[in-house]
Scaffold this active site. Structure first.
Site, PDB file in Angstrom:
ATOM      1  N   ASP A  48       0.849  -1.108   0.068  1.00 47.69           N
ATOM      2  CA  ASP A  48       0.080   0.038   0.064  1.00 47.69           C
ATOM      3  C   ASP A  48       0.799   1.421   0.108  1.00 47.69           C
ATOM      4  O   ASP A  48       0.742   2.221   0.865  1.00 47.69           O
ATOM      5  CB  ASP A  48      -0.853  -0.011   1.199  1.00 47.69           C
ATOM      6  N   HIS A  56      -2.272   0.748  12.028  1.00 44.15           N
ATOM      7  CA  HIS A  56      -1.907  -0.713  11.735  1.00 44.15           C
ATOM      8  C   HIS A  56      -0.908  -1.017  11.400  1.00 44.15           C
ATOM      9  O   HIS A  56       0.215  -0.280  11.026  1.00 44.15           O
ATOM     10  CB  HIS A  56      -3.030  -1.215  10.262  1.00 44.15           C
ATOM     11  N   GLN A 103      -2.895  -5.399   6.044  1.00 49.72           N
ATOM     12  CA  GLN A 103      -2.641  -4.145   7.230  1.00 49.72           C
ATOM     13  C   GLN A 103      -3.620  -4.495   8.520  1.00 49.72           C
ATOM     14  O   GLN A 103      -4.606  -4.454   8.449  1.00 49.72           O
ATOM     15  CB  GLN A 103      -3.251  -2.993   6.496  1.00 49.72           C
ATOM     16  N   ARG A 147       3.735  12.854  10.329  1.00 52.84           N
ATOM     17  CA  ARG A 147       2.253  12.655   9.886  1.00 52.84           C
ATOM     18  C   ARG A 147       1.355  11.509  10.542  1.00 52.84           C
ATOM     19  O   ARG A 147       1.965  10.460  10.104  1.00 52.84           O
ATOM     20  CB  ARG A 147       2.152  12.436   8.192  1.00 52.84           C
ATOM     21  N   ASP A 184      -0.918   9.145  10.206  1.00 54.29           N
ATOM     22  CA  ASP A 184      -1.519   8.476   9.132  1.00 54.29           C
ATOM     23  C   ASP A 184      -2.962   7.785   9.542  1.00 54.29           C
ATOM     24  O   ASP A 184      -2.987   7.176  10.582  1.00 54.29           O
ATOM     25  CB  ASP A 184      -0.610   7.240   8.545  1.00 54.29           C
ATOM     26  N   GLU A 233      -3.645  13.217   9.519  1.00 52.77           N
ATOM     27  CA  GLU A 233      -3.827  13.086   8.213  1.00 52.77           C
ATOM     28  C   GLU A 233      -5.612  12.342   8.484  1.00 52.77           C
ATOM     29  O   GLU A 233      -5.712  11.203   8.963  1.00 52.77           O
ATOM     30  CB  GLU A 233      -3.178  11.979   7.474  1.00 52.77           C
ATOM     31  N   HIS A 285      -0.768  12.084  -2.707  1.00 47.53           N
ATOM     32  CA  HIS A 285      -0.580  10.849  -3.345  1.00 47.53           C
ATOM     33  C   HIS A 285      -1.876   9.926  -3.370  1.00 47.53           C
ATOM     34  O   HIS A 285      -1.973   9.065  -3.919  1.00 47.53           O
ATOM     35  CB  HIS A 285       0.532  10.202  -2.436  1.00 47.53           C
ATOM     36  N   ASP A 286      -2.783  10.352  -2.717  1.00 42.46           N
ATOM     37  CA  ASP A 286      -4.177   9.834  -2.882  1.00 42.46           C
ATOM     38  C   ASP A 286      -5.340  10.006  -3.693  1.00 42.46           C
ATOM     39  O   ASP A 286      -4.983  10.889  -4.529  1.00 42.46           O
ATOM     40  CB  ASP A 286      -4.849   9.720  -1.406  1.00 42.46           C
ATOM     41  N   ARG A 320      -3.943   4.826  -8.201  1.00 39.59           N
ATOM     42  CA  ARG A 320      -3.341   5.924  -7.648  1.00 39.59           C
ATOM     43  C   ARG A 320      -1.940   6.229  -8.151  1.00 39.59           C
ATOM     44  O   ARG A 320      -1.522   7.092  -8.135  1.00 39.59           O
ATOM     45  CB  ARG A 320      -3.363   5.850  -6.013  1.00 39.59           C
TER      46      ARG A 320
HETATM   47  C1  GLC Z   1      -3.685   6.914   4.482  1.00 44.06           C
HETATM   48  C2  GLC Z   1      -3.015   7.009   3.300  1.00 44.06           C
HETATM   49  C3  GLC Z   1      -3.291   6.107   2.267  1.00 44.06           C
HETATM   50  C4  GLC Z   1      -3.282   4.657   2.892  1.00 44.06           C
HETATM   51  C5  GLC Z   1      -4.077   4.588   4.199  1.00 44.06           C
HETATM   52  C6  GLC Z   1      -3.824   3.381   4.826  1.00 44.06           C
HETATM   53  O1  GLC Z   1      -4.960   7.286   4.211  1.00 44.06           O
HETATM   54  O2  GLC Z   1      -2.849   8.485   2.803  1.00 44.06           O
HETATM   55  O3  GLC Z   1      -2.365   6.081   1.227  1.00 44.06           O
HETATM   56  O4  GLC Z   1      -3.631   3.737   1.929  1.00 44.06           O
HETATM   57  O5  GLC Z   1      -3.829   5.748   5.082  1.00 44.06           O
HETATM   58  O6  GLC Z   1      -2.467   3.561   5.576  1.00 44.06           O
END
Ligand code: GLC
Length: 637
Positions: free
Chosen positions: A142, A185, A253, A283, A285, A327, A396-397, A513
């Site tokens: 991922d 995760h 994950q 960050r 996540d 995030e 990136h998403d 993506r």
């Molecule tokens: C966040 C990231 C994304 C990822 C997800 C799981 O949203 O930006 O790219 O798939 O977390 O870690």
């Protein structure tokens, strides 16, 4: 020696004694103890609601870890802590500008990134987010968000020592290093998960496991699906575990169980490791997902904010130069909580992604209409004055159309229909549209269709649309003019279009993506010198925006943005009431000329209007209006 009667509240004498003895040999322990007294109430109040039994024990474990991390923090970083303490608003200042990239796709390796520091400085970058680079699982990870070892680096990128070196180089160039902390995760291959699979009960308790489908089915009633296409559902069966395990994202994950205090201790330790490696911003996540509660969507739960507060208090004690960035890609009503609301005001993340601004930007460009954005952005509660938004155009998403039904209804739209329009428009299905995005994760159950694609492809540059460059620059002008840290996604500064071969790389085929995660060659970089090339035009435009921004104090993030009443549906006005005077941002989101009444500038207190972005005077037309060219942005002071 400090007593427990210091301002900041009673720190239990036994805790204090334990910490003091741990730091007996540390020459600068007094600073640690002062900070401990200062932040102890935040730490205690963060832990208490989440871990009601055994807070004392947990606090003791954490403070001993914290003391060790402080003792091991290198002198240069301790000096940075002091510098940041003297200038706590450093990250709110208008000279801040960010860039986000995969280290390998941007520059090959960590050493390669160091070699491109001059390029980043040329653009005006002061903040560099490198996408996950801690050692991920093999195969599909991922994009690195399935971490197998938090204390090691992806072998093809370099070593932990290379990371420290890069952080130092960047710091020397005035650039703060930003890294992800994936804390919802771990990879199925992480040692905690391996131990759980090997039958170790204490590690099994790091995860949410279920012997049968009863609870998973009950949770699923209210849970959305993040990756309905390639990872349907939120639980995966694991043969070795002989149980269902919570997997919000992919089946590899595994969500960790934050109600287990051992998990909290592990992540606190990882945080200290990153901070002591020279990382300046973490960050957090997918932070919205940390806490699970039956009957809810298991996002944005109150415990998430308490946990963040406790982690943040710990870093303020050990490594206060470190900032937190949330995030949380969530709806507008939940978003501001990540910067601190109510009891958490000013105590959680310093930074958070302004997902709503990003979504509304693309919505305005598609519709040529600012009314929905004005309503939605105008109704967001203000962020604490000590925090800053991350304002961005692409990342990136994919883009998920987080348009609130209530906001849509308030301007006479159907939320569902508008989201469908945006998906159609950006995947190129709308008649006359020039966008070239790809549909990501179509969900037949909800009708949602998210969109992948670079700024250049979404804005029409790929299709050769005459306004493509202007749209990209308008979108960035809004991000740069909002007040916060604007962050450019790697490749967007060079107007790079979608990679048609994204599926060819191993492990990428199912995830489009990757189409907007380009590799930047020297030849790509060289295109910035050509004024006839969209790459040159966008690069020059962004560079000019960064330079202009840096000299306009009104763009300091401590001041919020307001949306005054619209004069024309095609022009978004953004007002910033700075003590030095107002700044009015005007953004024409249409392909035609649009008026803004001159008298309204005077009404807002702007007597001799000056466009601080273009550094020119502004004059009304003969009809008493200020006329904005297609996709023009001005920052009037
Ligand atoms: C966040 C990231 C994304 C990822 C997800 C799981 O949203 O930006 O790219 O798939 O977390 O870690």
């Amino acid at each position: 020696m400090l007593s427990s009667q210091q301002p900041g509240g009673a720190l239990e004498a036994t805790l204090l004694a334990a910490v003091e003895s741990r730091l007996a040999d540390c020459p600068d322990r007094e600073l640690f103890l002062l900070r401990l007294h200062r932040w102890w109430p935040d730490l205690r109040d963060g832990l208490a609601p989440v871990y009601p039994s055994g807070v004392e024990d947990l606090a003791l474990r954490l403070l001993l870890l914290a003391a060790d991390a402080y003792a091991g923090r290198e002198a240069e970083l301790k000096r940075l802590d002091l510098i940041r303490g003297l200038e706590p608003d450093w990250f709110q200042q208008p000279a801040m500008m960010g860039y986000a990239a995969y280290a390998d796709r941007f520059a090959g390796t960590l050493a390669g990134v160091a070699d491109r520091v001059d390029y980043l400085r040329e653009l005006g970058v002061t903040y560099l987010h490198l996408m996950p680079l801690l050692r991920p699982r093999e195969g599909d990870s991922d994009g690195g968000y399935a971490v197998a070892d938090y204390r090691d680096i992806r072998p093809d990128l370099g070593t932990v020592e290379d990371l420290r070196e890069l952080a130092r180089t960047l710091r020397g160039a005035g650039i703060s290093l930003v890294l992800d902390l994936v804390l919802n995760h771990v990879a199925r291959e992480h040692p905690w998960a391996q131990a759980a699979r090997a039958g170790e009960a204490s590690y099994r308790a790091y995860f949410h496991t279920f012997a049968d489908r009863e609870l998973p089915d009950a949770y699923e009633q209210a849970l959305p699906e993040v990756f309905p296409d390639f990872a349907p559902g939120n639980f995966s069966w694991d043969d070795e575990l002989r149980a269902w395990v919570w997997t919000t994202f992919n089946d590899f994950q595994w969500d960790v169980n934050w109600s287990n205090p051992d998990v909290f201790v592990e992540y606190a330790d990882i945080l200290f490791f990153l901070a002591n490696a020279g990382v300046e911003v973490v960050r957090l996540d997918a932070i919205a997902f940390l806490w699970k509660r039956l009957g809810t969507d298991c996002q944005n739960q109150a415990e998430v904010h308490a946990i963040t507060q406790a982690l943040h208090a710990l870093t303020r004690i050990v490594c206060p130069a470190l900032l937190f960035k949330a995030e949380a890609i969530v709806g507008p009503a939940d978003l501001v909580h990540y910067l601190g609301q109510g009891p958490h005001y000013g105590k959680v993340s310093d930074l958070a992604y302004h997902n709503s601004l990003m979504v509304q930007t693309w919505s305005m460009l598609a519709a040529g209409d600012a009314r929905l954005a004005a309503h939605a952005l105008g109704h967001l509660p203000p962020a604490p004055s000590t925090t800053a938004w991350i304002s961005y155009v692409r990342g990136h998403d994919d883009i998920g159309w987080a348009i609130d039904d209530g906001d849509a209804a308030a301007v006479g739209l159907s939320g569902h229909a508008h989201r469908a329009f945006l998906s159609d428009y950006y995947c190129g299905r709308f008649p006359g549209g020039a966008a070239r995005g790809l549909v990501f994760q179509a969900n037949p159950a909800t009708g949602d269709r998210r969109i992948s694609g670079t700024s250049a492809s979404l804005a029409g540059i790929e299709a050769g649309d005459a306004h493509g460059v202007a749209r990209v620059l308008l979108a960035h002008a809004l991000a740069f003019g909002w007040g916060g840290i604007p962050v450019i996604w790697s490749g967007d500064e060079l107007a790079m279009v979608n990679d048609p071969h994204w599926a060819a790389e191993p492990g990428h085929a199912g995830d489009n993506r990757w189409t907007h995660r380009p590799r930047l060659t020297e030849a790509d970089l060289a295109r910035r010198a050509d004024p006839a090339d969209p790459a040159g035009q966008v690069f020059a435009g962004l560079r000019a925006l960064a330079r202009a921004r840096a000299r306009i104090p009104h763009l300091d993030a401590s001041v919020g943005s307001e949306i005054p009443p619209l004069a024309d549906p095609g022009v978004l006005p953004v007002l910033r009431r700075h003590p030095l005077g107002p700044l009015l941002g005007l953004y024409n989101v249409t392909a035609g000329w649009r008026p803004f009444p001159w008298w309204r500038l005077a009404e807002l207190g702007i007597a001799e209007p000056w466009d601080a972005r273009a550094d020119t005077g502004v004059k009304p037309g003969e009809d008493g209006n200020l006329w904005l060219a297609p996709y023009q942005a001005c920052w009037i002071v």
